[in-house]
Design an enzyme around this catalytic site. Structure first.
Site, PDB file in Angstrom:
ATOM      1  N   SER A  66       0.850  -1.192   0.000  1.00 36.74           N
ATOM      2  CA  SER A  66       0.000   0.000   0.000  1.00 36.74           C
ATOM      3  C   SER A  66       0.885   1.241   0.000  1.00 36.74           C
ATOM      4  CB  SER A  66      -0.869   0.039   1.262  1.00 36.74           C
ATOM      5  OG  SER A  66      -1.612  -1.129   1.413  1.00 36.74           O
ATOM      6  N   GLY A 103      -0.147   4.290  -2.291  1.00 37.65           N
ATOM      7  CA  GLY A 103      -0.388   5.049  -3.523  1.00 37.65           C
ATOM      8  C   GLY A 103      -0.440   6.553  -3.291  1.00 37.65           C
ATOM      9  N   GLU A 104      -0.728   6.966  -2.058  1.00 31.28           N
ATOM     10  CA  GLU A 104      -0.802   8.396  -1.762  1.00 31.28           C
ATOM     11  C   GLU A 104       0.550   8.924  -1.275  1.00 31.28           C
ATOM     12  OE1 GLU A 104      -3.716   6.396  -1.345  1.00 31.28           O
ATOM     13  OE2 GLU A 104      -4.050   7.529  -3.170  1.00 31.28           O
ATOM     14  N   TRP A 151      -2.823  -3.162  -3.172  1.00 32.34           N
ATOM     15  CA  TRP A 151      -3.305  -3.364  -1.811  1.00 32.34           C
ATOM     16  C   TRP A 151      -4.636  -4.097  -1.752  1.00 32.34           C
ATOM     17  CZ3 TRP A 151      -7.904  -0.757  -0.776  1.00 32.34           C
ATOM     18  CH2 TRP A 151      -8.238   0.282  -1.648  1.00 32.34           C
ATOM     19  N   ASN A 194      -3.777   3.775  -8.104  1.00 36.79           N
ATOM     20  CA  ASN A 194      -3.550   5.052  -8.790  1.00 36.79           C
ATOM     21  C   ASN A 194      -2.080   5.324  -9.084  1.00 36.79           C
ATOM     22  OD1 ASN A 194      -3.611   5.513  -5.741  1.00 36.79           O
ATOM     23  ND2 ASN A 194      -2.653   7.382  -6.439  1.00 36.79           N
ATOM     24  N   ASP A 242      -8.428   9.207  -9.132  1.00 31.46           N
ATOM     25  CA  ASP A 242      -8.068   8.240  -8.083  1.00 31.46           C
ATOM     26  C   ASP A 242      -8.952   6.991  -8.108  1.00 31.46           C
ATOM     27  OD1 ASP A 242      -6.552   7.191  -5.939  1.00 31.46           O
ATOM     28  OD2 ASP A 242      -8.060   7.841  -4.512  1.00 31.46           O
ATOM     29  N   ASP A 255      -8.562   3.715  -8.200  1.00 38.46           N
ATOM     30  CA  ASP A 255      -7.720   2.516  -8.061  1.00 38.46           C
ATOM     31  C   ASP A 255      -8.395   1.269  -8.646  1.00 38.46           C
ATOM     32  OD1 ASP A 255      -6.486   4.344  -6.302  1.00 38.46           O
ATOM     33  OD2 ASP A 255      -5.629   2.704  -5.149  1.00 38.46           O
ATOM     34  N   ARG A 315     -13.505   0.572  -9.142  1.00 43.19           N
ATOM     35  CA  ARG A 315     -13.759   1.851  -8.492  1.00 43.19           C
ATOM     36  C   ARG A 315     -14.337   2.846  -9.496  1.00 43.19           C
ATOM     37  NH1 ARG A 315      -9.790   2.946  -3.860  1.00 43.19           N
ATOM     38  NH2 ARG A 315      -9.388   5.024  -4.666  1.00 43.19           N
ATOM     39  N   TRP A 356     -19.911  -0.661   3.068  1.00 41.29           N
ATOM     40  CA  TRP A 356     -18.458  -0.861   3.131  1.00 41.29           C
ATOM     41  C   TRP A 356     -18.120  -2.233   3.708  1.00 41.29           C
ATOM     42  CZ3 TRP A 356     -16.083   3.396   1.006  1.00 41.29           C
ATOM     43  CH2 TRP A 356     -14.690   3.293   0.872  1.00 41.29           C
ATOM     44  N   TRP A 359     -11.445   4.201   5.177  1.00 38.52           N
ATOM     45  CA  TRP A 359     -11.790   5.332   4.294  1.00 38.52           C
ATOM     46  C   TRP A 359     -13.150   5.876   4.706  1.00 38.52           C
ATOM     47  CZ3 TRP A 359     -11.728   9.242   1.170  1.00 38.52           C
ATOM     48  CH2 TRP A 359     -10.739   9.405   0.204  1.00 38.52           C
TER      49      TRP A 359
END
Lengths: 599, 142
Positions: free
Chosen positions: A192, A194-195, A261, A279, A321, A323, A350, A493, A557
């Protein structure tokens, strides 16, 4: 169409003949078919999240009640779900990543607990809460991918460490949230971050001793991404040399993201693993011209060597974004355009499109919106595989510092990692979805190792004129059509579970575990667990009786923004009376709840 | 090396904040925003964007907090500008048996340190209730 079937058969034969499936872990191949246990995160290698158990049915599910509960003692978001192997249930928590082995013969008694020692500074470099989607089981071991990217194998009987290996570097923003998958004698795990401008990979380690076998990056030179320029294909054509590098400018690929991820699936007959990448680098598209391959891509890789068989990039040059990491569901004999396709891969991305591909060769069969509000692209060109982007919703077309409004879906996607369920009995897919739109303004950012590399501001809100932010839907992947849709106040979720009892289970952010009718989504059961559910539902039997298990504990999230409520003061939300902040409904706290019918 | 030099200078400047020449220097330092008719100056606007890049992932949209990080519109009601700068630059850890809150140090992050006062201005305007939620509108340049 006939030709496709012939090719499929030929491919299937050659794959079986040429692979070394015989050396694989036969134990797990058998166990994943046993409905009495739940041995891998998504139920089986094909990620069906389906159970043939049928004691709990459409008729009696209304009588379901909690049998026992167990608090994990951890407050943050609890994603993933329990594993059940024999008489033992294994559950896990977000950071500090505790694992509990619970005795089903003596409900909730702790056989062993494990808590790794991790530098808490890793918490600060986890993008969206410190979630973890649970360990894997194989060969008497429980394999956990910790937040700090340590992959540790524990003795399933005692909880003692067998081996440990470091898969990434949190100082560079590399962390882990995913559930590893054991295929044959290897453990597969991703990265993980990506940001944070990481360059992500999927790596295979020896199940026996943790030794690295292969590593496949999402972006970079062919030798890093394990591509064969002649044999690796996209849309039926060889990708050619430097297929990733030539879609980036300069060195931007080195911080190219492509987070891995999400979930990994596996087809033992083809000996291929399937997963998606996230992303590309910064969220500011102007800083990375090009298609940014192979971010936002579905990969099919040989499980033994890691070499890519085929790829398909869903969102070239991402501007939102979106992903591509959501689960890959491997369904067989799906009817597409009047023809049965032996082996398909169904992926609800997504980006709001539900894709159906031939998983033997990556041929694109269906790409349709699974939420009617999706507007960033009008459609997917079935010849090129490229989305037709609507200029009004392209965040890059206006350049930096330009705010693009009313894009649907929002960055969290029409669906995030929360896995859908496929019922071979009904042939339908049951999908937890988000129903949220956004404004997106990209701006220039500089890269610092281990620091956020985002470069866009977002505001998110329900679609204009609507008052709910989620739907639970039934999806026909052959036709690319929504069969039914049940609105939910908040994003759904939680991972779904369909059973042969003609019901589907899922959790809600308010904390309800629900069961609905597979045929029309009618609610048949709901029970309020102590906190919002972002975990995945499972089922198993113990001493012949069927149970349902789920972790509650809001966060992830979903805990960002929904804690305060989405949308601005001035957006007319006052008119939408039903809409309130999630914090008005639930608070934190990890709890396992196990349900059963009364004796 | 270059980056850390820049950071050091900016850091020094940030800590030397009260050296502003205005009459009510103290007030300008604690309330360094200009909001008129819901429109904001460039500093607040930039603060909003930089917040989105580096802070929103934990502290949520509009500074309102998340399930695991505090609501900054509340925090800034009892935190001084200096305490704010200190926390952002040095980070903070609050790890106990029941909670694991970690604010990383942003002292060497160009996009944060360079614009620290802008981020403060934005959040303070939110905290003082003079700026609503969502993307603020910019004042026209005079």
């Amino acid at each position: 169409m006939l030709r496709r079937t012939a090719l499929a058969i030929a491919l299937a034969f050659s794959a079986t003949a040429g692979s070394t499936v015989a050396s694989a872990n036969d134990e797990l191949l058998k166990l994943q078919k046993d409905p009495n246990q739940w041995v891998m995160a998504n139920g089986n290698y094909a990620s069906w999240r389906y159970s043939p158990l049928n004691q709990i049915t459409r008729e009696n599910v209304g009588q379901l009640r909690p049998a026992w509960q167990f608090s994990t003692g951890v407050l943050r978001g609890h994603e993933g779900g329990p594993l059940v192997i024999g008489d033992v249930m294994y559950i896990h928590t977000p950071f500090p990543n505790r694992v509990f082995a619970l005795d089903l013969n003596n409900p909730g008694r702790v056989i062993w607990r494990y808590e790794p020692t991790q530098d808490p500074s890793v918490i600060g470099v986890m993008c969206c809460d410190t979630v973890n989607r649970g360990p894997a089981y194989a060969d008497g071991k429980i394999i956990l991918s910790q937040a700090d990217t340590t992959l540790v194998a524990l003795d399933a009987k005692t909880g003692k460490e067998v081996w440990k290996v470091k898969n990434g570097d949190p100082a560079k923003g590399e962390t882990s949230t995913m559930s590893p998958l054991v295929v044959g004698d290897k453990v597969m795990v991703g990265i993980s971050g990506g940001e944070f401008g990481v360059r992500a990979h999927v790596t295979a380690y020896n199940l026996k001793d943790g030794k690295l076998v292969w590593r496949a990056y999402s972006v970079g030179p062919d030798s890093d991404i394990l591509f064969d320029p002649q044999k690796t294909t996209e849309m039926g054509k060889p990708v050619g040399a430097n297929s990733s590098l030539k879609t980036w400018e300069g060195d931007e690929w080195k911080i190219g993201g492509g987070g891995t991820w999400g979930w990994i699936s596996y087809d033992p007959e083809l000996n291929l693993i399937y997963y998606g990448s996230g992303n590309p680098g910064t969220w500011n598209p102007s800083q990375r011209p090009g298609d940014n391959k192979w971010s936002m891509t579905i990969f099919a890789r040989d499980a033994n060597t890691g070499v890519a068989r085929w790829v398909y990039q869903m969102t070239p040059h991402d501007e939102w974004d979106y992903d591509g990491v959501n689960e890959m569901i491997l369904a067989d004999n799906v009817e597409v355009g009047g023809q049965r396709v032996a082996k398909t891969l169904v992926h609800l991305d997504r980006n709001g499109f539900g894709y159906t591909l031939n998983r033997e060769n990556g041929e694109l069969l269906v790409a349709q919106k699974y939420d009617p509000v999706v507007n960033w692209a009008s459609h997917v060109d079935m010849k090129t595989g490229r989305p037709q982007v609507v200029r009004e919703f392209s965040t890059g077309s206006g350049g930096e510092d330009n705010n693009t409004q009313n894009i649907c879906p929002a960055a969290l996607g029409s669906k995030d990692q929360q896995p859908a369920s496929y019922s071979p009995k009904t042939g339908m897919f049951y999908v937890p979805t988000n129903h949220v739109c956004m404004d997106y303004e990209p701006f220039r950012v500089s890269y610092t190792a281990g620091q956020p590399y985002v470069g866009a501001t977002l505001s998110m809100y329900p679609p204009k004129g609507e008052d709910h932010m989620g739907n639970f839907i039934a999806w026909d992947a052959g036709k690319g059509k929504i069969v039914w849709s049940k609105p939910e106040r908040f994003s759904v979720w939680s991972g779904a579970l369909a059973t042969a009892g003609d019901i589907v289970f899922y959790g809600t952010l308010e904390g309800y575990l629900k069961a609905v009718d597979v045929k029309d989504g009618k609610e048949l059961f709901s029970y309020r667990t102590p906190s919002g559910i972002i975990g995945n539902v499972n089922t198993f039997t113990h001493k012949g009786k069927q149970y349902i298990g789920v972790l509650s504990g809001v966060g992830g999230w979903a805990g960002i923004g929904m804690a305060a409520g989405l949308g601005g003061d001035n957006e007319g939300l006052g008119a939408v009376g039903a809409y309130k902040a999630l914090s008005d409904y639930t608070q934190l706290g990890g709890v396992l709840t196990v349900f059963a019918l009364p004796n | 090396m270059k980056i850390s030099l820049v950071s050091a200078c900016v850091l020094a400047a940030a800590l030397a904040g009260p050296a502003r020449a205005a009459n009510d220097a103290k007030d300008d330092y604690e309330r360094p925003y200009h909001v008129e008719d819901g429109k904001v100056d460039q500093s607040v606007y930039n603060g909003y964007r930089r917040y989105g890049n580096s802070c929103l992932q934990c502290h949520g949209p509009d500074g309102l907090g998340s399930s695991y990080a505090p609501n900054l519109t509340e925090s800034l009601k009892h935190m001084t500008h200096e305490q704010f700068s200190d926390t952002v630059i040095n980070g903070r850890q609050n790890v106990t048996a029941s909670q694991q809150n970690v604010m990383p140090s942003f002292g060497h992050v160009e996009d944060v340190v360079m614009y620290l006062d802008d981020i403060y201005a934005y959040l303070k305007a939110r905290s003082d209730g003079v700026l609503g939620r969502g993307r603020p509108e910019r004042m026209l340049k005079k």
